[in-house]
Design an enzyme around this catalytic site. Structure first.
Site: not given
Ligand code: A2P
Length: 330
Positions: A126, A235
């Site tokens: 990710c 994130h």
């Protein structure tokens, strides 16, 4: 067309079902698979309920595509068995990413790395996906020499377990499920994955190796610090970039805004910059705080934010499948 989703009851797997709906991949026979403990449970897809099957039953059904998000062990064990049936596997785990025969793909950057004969395709980590989305146009134009990365990763990156630990701790409870060695609520943990003997974590090494593979440049010097923060989803990354060639910041902004899937949010005078709260449930990668690093000749700093469960995982995997269907006709 038959599509299996292995790990369909999990955080990323269930998001994959939503993404298949969003991308119009609904006229398919869905085979939702999970561990034996979930067989017979139901998942919703395209307005209907579908019974979860075992992985061996999904293999037996010989789907055209299998999208995996059920951990590295499951991928190592089962991806080759699907591939033997002629199925194309798009795997979200780290199991196959650094295999030299397996393409590691972010469709906006390197879908051309997939050959017609490839049956296992890896979805990157990710943090890597959202970062290379911003780096690729800069690398093409100015050649990236060195990267210094610090991540601020949400707990959803650790699956249901991460979310459950944080939610329990927010309520003042000692969590029966612990995704981390320490409490995450009111805390910041500089530890993602396992430590190697140099003191780096597996999540940090993924950023180094996967970035070089996707950008097709083994010479980029990269160092990373991965940090878990008490954020439920999204994130964030502070990335310091040194390029070979001199650049103009206006040109960098232009290249980033022209990159498909990237949105520039960068207006400090109006307090506008990307944040995980606003990237939540969006498919794009948001880039801001674009500024020169005056401490080196060709340096810049970027702040990159994205929904790690979407572009960092489910969106990227479903986009790969869509591109392959477009390319291969099935
Ligand atoms: P299950 O729900 O039956 O445990 P998450 O990352 O959110 O924890 O989700 C992990 C996903 O991977 C779940 O769908 C989980 O199924 C699935 N999974 C875990 N272990 C296996 C296994 N050995 N075989 C198949 N699926 C598995």
């Amino acid at each position: 067309m038959k599509i299996a989703v292995v790990g369909a009851t999990g955080l990323v797997g269930s998001k994959m079902l939503r993404l298949m709906e969003e991308y119009g991949l609904t006229n398919v026979e869905l085979l939702p698979a999970a561990s034996e403990r979930s067989v017979g449970k139901e998942v919703e897809f395209a307005g209907k309920k579908h019974k979860v099957v075992s992985v061996p039953d999904a293999i037996e059904a010989a789907p055209d595509y299998a999208i995996f998000s059920a951990g590295g062990g499951t991928s190592l064990q089962y991806a080759p068995l699907f591939a033997q049936k002629g199925c194309t596997v798009v795997d979200n785990s780290s199991a196959w990413r650094m295999d030299k025969n397996v393409p590691l793909v972010v469709p906006e950057i390197n879908i051309d790395a997939v050959k017609d004969t490839d049956r296992i395709i890896a979805n990157p980590n990710c943090s890597t996906i959202q970062m290379v989305m911003a780096l690729a146009p800069i690398h093409r134009a100015f050649g990236i020499k060195r990267l210094v990365i610090s991540t601020y990763q949400s707990v959803s990156g650790s699956g249901m377990k991460g979310l459950q630990q944080m939610e329990n701790e927010e309520k003042g409870l000692q969590s029966p499920v612990m995704a981390y060695h320490y409490p995450i609520h009111h805390n910041v943990i500089p530890h993602g994955g396992d430590f190697d003997d140099q003191g780096y974590t597996t999540e940090e090494i993924k950023l180094v190796n996967e970035t070089r593979k996707i950008l097709r440049d083994p010479d980029i010097r990269i160092t990373a610090t991965v940090v878990r923060v008490p954020v439920s989803g999204g994130h964030s990354e502070a990335v310091n970039i040194e390029t070979e060639k001199p650049f103009d910041l206006g040109e960098v902004r232009k290249l980033l805004s022209q990159m498909p899937g990237v949105v520039v949010v960068d207006d400090p005078a109006r307090n506008l910059y990307p944040m995980p709260l606003y990237a939540y449930d969006k498919n794009e990668v948001f880039v801001g705080r674009i500024r020169r690093d005056e401490s080196v000749p060709n340096g810049m700093n970027l702040w990159i934010v994205s929904d790690n469960i979407r572009k960092g995982a489910a969106t990227n995997a479903v986009q790969i499948v869509c591109k392959l269907i477009e390319k291969r006709g099935k």
